[in-house]
Scaffold this active site. Sequence first.
Site, PDB file in Angstrom:
ATOM      1  N   HIS A  17       0.832  -1.214   0.000  1.00 45.17           N
ATOM      2  CA  HIS A  17       0.000   0.000   0.000  1.00 45.17           C
ATOM      3  C   HIS A  17       0.869   1.268   0.000  1.00 45.17           C
ATOM      4  O   HIS A  17       0.678   2.166  -0.835  1.00 45.17           O
ATOM      5  CB  HIS A  17      -0.918  -0.005   1.218  1.00 45.17           C
ATOM      6  N   GLU A  18       1.811   1.323   0.935  1.00 46.71           N
ATOM      7  CA  GLU A  18       2.650   2.522   1.032  1.00 46.71           C
ATOM      8  C   GLU A  18       3.586   2.650  -0.164  1.00 46.71           C
ATOM      9  O   GLU A  18       3.941   3.755  -0.564  1.00 46.71           O
ATOM     10  CB  GLU A  18       3.446   2.505   2.337  1.00 46.71           C
ATOM     11  N   HIS A  21       1.900   4.744  -2.796  1.00 45.90           N
ATOM     12  CA  HIS A  21       2.037   6.182  -2.554  1.00 45.90           C
ATOM     13  C   HIS A  21       3.458   6.655  -2.893  1.00 45.90           C
ATOM     14  O   HIS A  21       3.648   7.710  -3.512  1.00 45.90           O
ATOM     15  CB  HIS A  21       1.743   6.504  -1.082  1.00 45.90           C
TER      16      HIS A  21
END
Length: 336
Positions: A17-18, A21
């Site tokens: 997920h990170e 980003h």
Amino acid sequence: MSLFWFLIIIGVSVFVHELGHYLAARVQGVRVKAFSVGFGPVLWRKRAWDTEWRLSAIPLGGYADIEGLLPEERGRGYDALPFLGKLFVLVAGVLMNVLLAWVLLAYLFSAQGVPEATGRAVILEVLPGSVAEEAGLKPGDVLVAVDGKPLRRPQEIEAVKVPGPHTLTVLREGREVALSLTWGEGMEKLGVVYQPEVAYRQVGFLQGLALAAGRTLAFGPTMVRALVGGLIGVLSGNANSGVVGPVGIVAEAGRAAQEGLFRLVELTAAINLSLALFNLLPIPALDGGRILLLFLTRFLRIRPEQEALVHYLGFLFLMLLVLLVTLQDLRRLLGG
């Protein structure tokens, strides 16, 4: 071992997920000051590619510290990106979780096969002294027909509840066996516990990827309704909300590990889809909350300190939610 597999599954899901980003920011020339799997005290750190990479003590999330997100960094980094650039950074984490889930499901579909209901019923339990026991039904039997009519769905087993003689055709150890029973007046229960039979159809990885994407999109609205309804249930004190928190995931990871690799992969895919949906909720401090504020700032003037306060309140709400879900998990596990 349950805790070990929990840490692996959550760690991979948070990292992916990170990473979404991080990559979305870096491809647009925005600096990422720190990248952490976990919150709280830093257990390990290493600097590379102008980013400090961290492993932190509380494994319930993570963060990518992107330049321009803080009020004092206005005018540079993320804040200097155009609207679509900002939106890309915010949704990239969710997209990565969905992509990982699709890849994992594609692996399952290609290695194990695509699960498809046959319409037949697998007998799990036969109650002592029941009509089913008298007829000779046994756990493990696969009911394929009632009175010579092939089952199109498991619920058609209820066709025997018509007064008179009936014939059940079952598969037992690879052979068809015909069983007879007579349903009499006043009878109410057949006395079996059953579930749909599932067959597995082998497909290639790319076909599995397409199936994973299609099925996820088709069931998306149902998943959203279940998640929102579950969260409302948690806030209202409903012990059967269906939402599982960290404690529940630890227990589920342990059970999955005992069942084997395929079950672990299935659980990881489900957690990534749930994480993606949860992060899209319009709650401040989540990606969905930031996306909502991003759209609102196109029409409203929101000061940096106001935005920071909104995210702080959203974070407190999330901590309350985690606490409530954890208490619910403990009650469920302890039988309370």
